[in-house]
Design an enzyme around this catalytic site. Sequence first.
Site, PDB file in Angstrom:
ATOM      1  N   GLY A   9     -38.656 -73.826 -48.986  1.00  0.00           N
ATOM      2  CA  GLY A   9     -39.233 -74.457 -47.787  1.00  0.00           C
ATOM      3  C   GLY A   9     -38.065 -75.031 -47.000  1.00  0.00           C
ATOM      4  O   GLY A   9     -37.462 -76.027 -47.404  1.00  0.00           O
ATOM      5  N   ALA A  10     -37.707 -74.338 -45.902  1.00  0.00           N
ATOM      6  CA  ALA A  10     -36.547 -74.789 -45.112  1.00  0.00           C
ATOM      7  C   ALA A  10     -37.011 -75.458 -43.820  1.00  0.00           C
ATOM      8  O   ALA A  10     -36.359 -75.377 -42.791  1.00  0.00           O
ATOM      9  CB  ALA A  10     -35.634 -73.603 -44.820  1.00  0.00           C
ATOM     10  N   GLY A  11     -38.175 -76.093 -43.898  1.00  0.00           N
ATOM     11  CA  GLY A  11     -38.704 -76.808 -42.729  1.00  0.00           C
ATOM     12  C   GLY A  11     -37.974 -78.134 -42.549  1.00  0.00           C
ATOM     13  O   GLY A  11     -36.791 -78.259 -42.885  1.00  0.00           O
ATOM     14  N   GLY A  14     -37.024 -79.749 -46.053  1.00  0.00           N
ATOM     15  CA  GLY A  14     -36.088 -78.900 -46.788  1.00  0.00           C
ATOM     16  C   GLY A  14     -34.712 -78.868 -46.140  1.00  0.00           C
ATOM     17  O   GLY A  14     -33.685 -79.043 -46.812  1.00  0.00           O
ATOM     18  N   ASP A  33     -37.279 -69.631 -47.181  1.00  0.00           N
ATOM     19  CA  ASP A  33     -38.493 -69.871 -46.392  1.00  0.00           C
ATOM     20  C   ASP A  33     -39.126 -68.523 -46.070  1.00  0.00           C
ATOM     21  O   ASP A  33     -38.449 -67.483 -46.106  1.00  0.00           O
ATOM     22  CB  ASP A  33     -38.154 -70.620 -45.098  1.00  0.00           C
ATOM     23  CG  ASP A  33     -39.350 -71.360 -44.525  1.00  0.00           C
ATOM     24  OD1 ASP A  33     -39.396 -72.599 -44.641  1.00  0.00           O
ATOM     25  OD2 ASP A  33     -40.269 -70.705 -43.967  1.00  0.00           O
ATOM     26  N   ARG A  82     -48.950 -82.929 -43.122  1.00  0.00           N
ATOM     27  CA  ARG A  82     -50.189 -83.505 -42.553  1.00  0.00           C
ATOM     28  C   ARG A  82     -50.179 -83.514 -41.034  1.00  0.00           C
ATOM     29  O   ARG A  82     -49.119 -83.583 -40.417  1.00  0.00           O
ATOM     30  CB  ARG A  82     -50.320 -84.967 -42.996  1.00  0.00           C
ATOM     31  CG  ARG A  82     -50.804 -85.108 -44.388  1.00  0.00           C
ATOM     32  CD  ARG A  82     -51.243 -86.524 -44.641  1.00  0.00           C
ATOM     33  NE  ARG A  82     -50.149 -87.460 -44.853  1.00  0.00           N
ATOM     34  CZ  ARG A  82     -50.310 -88.773 -44.942  1.00  0.00           C
ATOM     35  NH1 ARG A  82     -51.515 -89.295 -44.793  1.00  0.00           N
ATOM     36  NH2 ARG A  82     -49.291 -89.568 -45.170  1.00  0.00           N
ATOM     37  N   ARG A  88     -53.310 -86.675 -47.572  1.00  0.00           N
ATOM     38  CA  ARG A  88     -52.453 -85.722 -48.303  1.00  0.00           C
ATOM     39  C   ARG A  88     -53.313 -84.735 -49.091  1.00  0.00           C
ATOM     40  O   ARG A  88     -52.956 -83.579 -49.242  1.00  0.00           O
ATOM     41  CB  ARG A  88     -51.507 -86.485 -49.231  1.00  0.00           C
ATOM     42  CG  ARG A  88     -50.476 -87.330 -48.471  1.00  0.00           C
ATOM     43  CD  ARG A  88     -49.547 -88.069 -49.403  1.00  0.00           C
ATOM     44  NE  ARG A  88     -48.558 -88.867 -48.689  1.00  0.00           N
ATOM     45  CZ  ARG A  88     -48.724 -90.146 -48.335  1.00  0.00           C
ATOM     46  NH1 ARG A  88     -49.848 -90.784 -48.635  1.00  0.00           N
ATOM     47  NH2 ARG A  88     -47.776 -90.799 -47.689  1.00  0.00           N
ATOM     48  N   ASN A  95     -51.567 -75.653 -49.980  1.00  0.00           N
ATOM     49  CA  ASN A  95     -50.284 -75.880 -50.648  1.00  0.00           C
ATOM     50  C   ASN A  95     -50.268 -75.465 -52.118  1.00  0.00           C
ATOM     51  O   ASN A  95     -49.214 -75.128 -52.655  1.00  0.00           O
ATOM     52  CB  ASN A  95     -49.863 -77.346 -50.486  1.00  0.00           C
ATOM     53  CG  ASN A  95     -49.380 -77.616 -49.066  1.00  0.00           C
ATOM     54  OD1 ASN A  95     -49.276 -76.694 -48.252  1.00  0.00           O
ATOM     55  ND2 ASN A  95     -49.090 -78.862 -48.753  1.00  0.00           N
ATOM     56  N   HIS A 175     -49.216 -90.998 -55.030  1.00  0.00           N
ATOM     57  CA  HIS A 175     -48.646 -91.017 -53.676  1.00  0.00           C
ATOM     58  C   HIS A 175     -49.781 -90.852 -52.671  1.00  0.00           C
ATOM     59  O   HIS A 175     -49.968 -89.817 -52.052  1.00  0.00           O
ATOM     60  CB  HIS A 175     -47.640 -89.865 -53.553  1.00  0.00           C
ATOM     61  CG  HIS A 175     -46.879 -89.864 -52.263  1.00  0.00           C
ATOM     62  ND1 HIS A 175     -46.324 -90.987 -51.724  1.00  0.00           N
ATOM     63  CD2 HIS A 175     -46.585 -88.851 -51.402  1.00  0.00           C
ATOM     64  CE1 HIS A 175     -45.699 -90.658 -50.590  1.00  0.00           C
ATOM     65  NE2 HIS A 175     -45.860 -89.378 -50.373  1.00  0.00           N
TER      66      HIS A 175
HETATM   67  N1  APR Z   1     -42.602 -69.879 -49.308  1.00  0.00           N
HETATM   68  C1  APR Z   1     -41.548 -70.490 -48.732  1.00  0.00           C
HETATM   69  N2  APR Z   1     -41.687 -71.347 -47.696  1.00  0.00           N
HETATM   70  C2  APR Z   1     -42.915 -71.554 -47.225  1.00  0.00           C
HETATM   71  C3  APR Z   1     -44.057 -70.936 -47.766  1.00  0.00           C
HETATM   72  C4  APR Z   1     -43.857 -70.078 -48.868  1.00  0.00           C
HETATM   73  N3  APR Z   1     -44.875 -69.439 -49.446  1.00  0.00           N
HETATM   74  N4  APR Z   1     -45.131 -71.366 -47.078  1.00  0.00           N
HETATM   75  C5  APR Z   1     -44.696 -72.217 -46.139  1.00  0.00           C
HETATM   76  N5  APR Z   1     -43.352 -72.328 -46.216  1.00  0.00           N
HETATM   77  C6  APR Z   1     -42.454 -73.106 -45.373  1.00  0.00           C
HETATM   78  C7  APR Z   1     -42.850 -73.116 -43.914  1.00  0.00           C
HETATM   79  O1  APR Z   1     -42.504 -71.907 -43.258  1.00  0.00           O
HETATM   80  C8  APR Z   1     -42.052 -74.318 -43.399  1.00  0.00           C
HETATM   81  O2  APR Z   1     -40.804 -73.935 -42.852  1.00  0.00           O
HETATM   82  O3  APR Z   1     -42.452 -74.478 -45.733  1.00  0.00           O
HETATM   83  C9  APR Z   1     -41.856 -75.186 -44.652  1.00  0.00           C
HETATM   84  C10 APR Z   1     -42.476 -76.569 -44.536  1.00  0.00           C
HETATM   85  O4  APR Z   1     -41.785 -77.241 -43.562  1.00  0.00           O
HETATM   86  P1  APR Z   1     -42.470 -78.166 -42.460  1.00  0.00           P
HETATM   87  O5  APR Z   1     -43.658 -77.453 -41.885  1.00  0.00           O
HETATM   88  O6  APR Z   1     -41.405 -78.605 -41.526  1.00  0.00           O
HETATM   89  O7  APR Z   1     -43.036 -79.384 -43.308  1.00  0.00           O
HETATM   90  P2  APR Z   1     -42.218 -80.617 -43.961  1.00  0.00           P
HETATM   91  O8  APR Z   1     -42.315 -81.779 -43.069  1.00  0.00           O
HETATM   92  O9  APR Z   1     -40.901 -80.166 -44.429  1.00  0.00           O
HETATM   93  O10 APR Z   1     -43.173 -80.923 -45.209  1.00  0.00           O
HETATM   94  C11 APR Z   1     -43.277 -80.025 -46.299  1.00  0.00           C
HETATM   95  O11 APR Z   1     -43.418 -81.793 -47.902  1.00  0.00           O
HETATM   96  O12 APR Z   1     -43.574 -84.067 -47.513  1.00  0.00           O
HETATM   97  C12 APR Z   1     -44.276 -82.916 -47.829  1.00  0.00           C
HETATM   98  O13 APR Z   1     -46.495 -83.293 -46.914  1.00  0.00           O
HETATM   99  C13 APR Z   1     -45.302 -82.572 -46.773  1.00  0.00           C
HETATM  100  O14 APR Z   1     -46.381 -80.882 -48.055  1.00  0.00           O
HETATM  101  C14 APR Z   1     -45.483 -81.104 -47.006  1.00  0.00           C
HETATM  102  C15 APR Z   1     -44.088 -80.644 -47.414  1.00  0.00           C
END
Ligand code: APR
Length: 312
Positions: A9-11, A14, A33, A82, A88, A95, A175
């Site tokens: 997850g490189a959001g 990440g 990601d 969220r 959550r 998720n 949490h």
């Molecule tokens: N494999 C890899 N990456 C994935 C997949 C998957 N199957 N599904 C989704 N992703 C990636 C998304 O493409 C996105 O880039 O996970 C990333 C999540 O990043 P954000 O949407 O920016 O969310 P973020 O704020 O980082 O939160 C991620 O952490 O704190 C918790 O509640 C939050 O559950 C959430 C998680």
Amino acid sequence: MKNKVSIIGAGMTGSTTAHWLAEKEIADLVLVDIVEGMPQGKALDLQQAMPVVYKDVTIVGSNDYEATAGSDIVVITAGIPRKPGMSRDDLLTTNAKIVQKATTETLNLSPEAIIVVLTNPLDTMAYLAMKSGKLPPQRVIGQAGILDSARMRAFVSMELGVSVENVHCYVLGGHGDEMVPLSHISNVAGVPLDEILPPDRLEAIVERTRKGGGEIVSLLKTGSAYYAPAAAVTQMVEAILKNKQLIVPAAAYLQGEYGLNDIFFGVPVQIGRNGVEKIIEYQLNDAEREALKKSAGAVRETISALHSLIEI
Ligand code: APR
């Protein structure tokens, strides 16, 4: 040999975790990601920052798991965050599948890795990672307690005008909004919080801590907090790689501790090279014990919902 940490997850969370970790120069990093090009682009950008900050760290981005092979630690942040008005637990259905896949795929390539989970609903996702990976409890840690405690520390420091270095807070439990900030064990330079702050101010801080994540979701409108969660993960990763035996609150698998069984729950843990080295049991008063029970009830409900969704 250099340590290797993979972040799934490189959001927002990440990539911010990668940023904090790269600055520490404690491991080479892999960002994975599903969005095409995004982890590669972020990795390359971060790689190009390394000469500026004088850090020798290799950062790789990928859309598949091959690049994660041989990781010492896998951080799972993949999933959806969220939106305003969501709890959550509302994230569970989406998720759970993502976390299950991330766990099994990474463990195939890094069978010895320690898994640090960040995806929400946190306690349940950590439970899912441990069960689907068939891992010993020691090797899965959920990040929540450092973050919740840091929120409380920030509020206390702002209220009293003292350095964050002097403020030690401990938030236990799940949490969620039922988390349990401990106001007697929490202290400022050794003096218990409930002796320093008037009851109404303390209550306000406790309440703001419980709703700390929601406050940020309402402000951001399109995502949830990521700086503080990522800083918290970084502290855990560093404690593992350096075998620090650091005591912090985190979600760990309980087998009788605090009177709870077969649940991931926020408790003080000692973190070292093996993951959760020890679970520390605080002496709690009746009200705190009761509050923990209530919080555990909320986590159990989400774990039951998970069992009806997914086979583990
Ligand atoms: N494999 C890899 N990456 C994935 C997949 C998957 N199957 N599904 C989704 N992703 C990636 C998304 O493409 C996105 O880039 O996970 C990333 C999540 O990043 P954000 O949407 O920016 O969310 P973020 O704020 O980082 O939160 C991620 O952490 O704190 C918790 O509640 C939050 O559950 C959430 C998680």
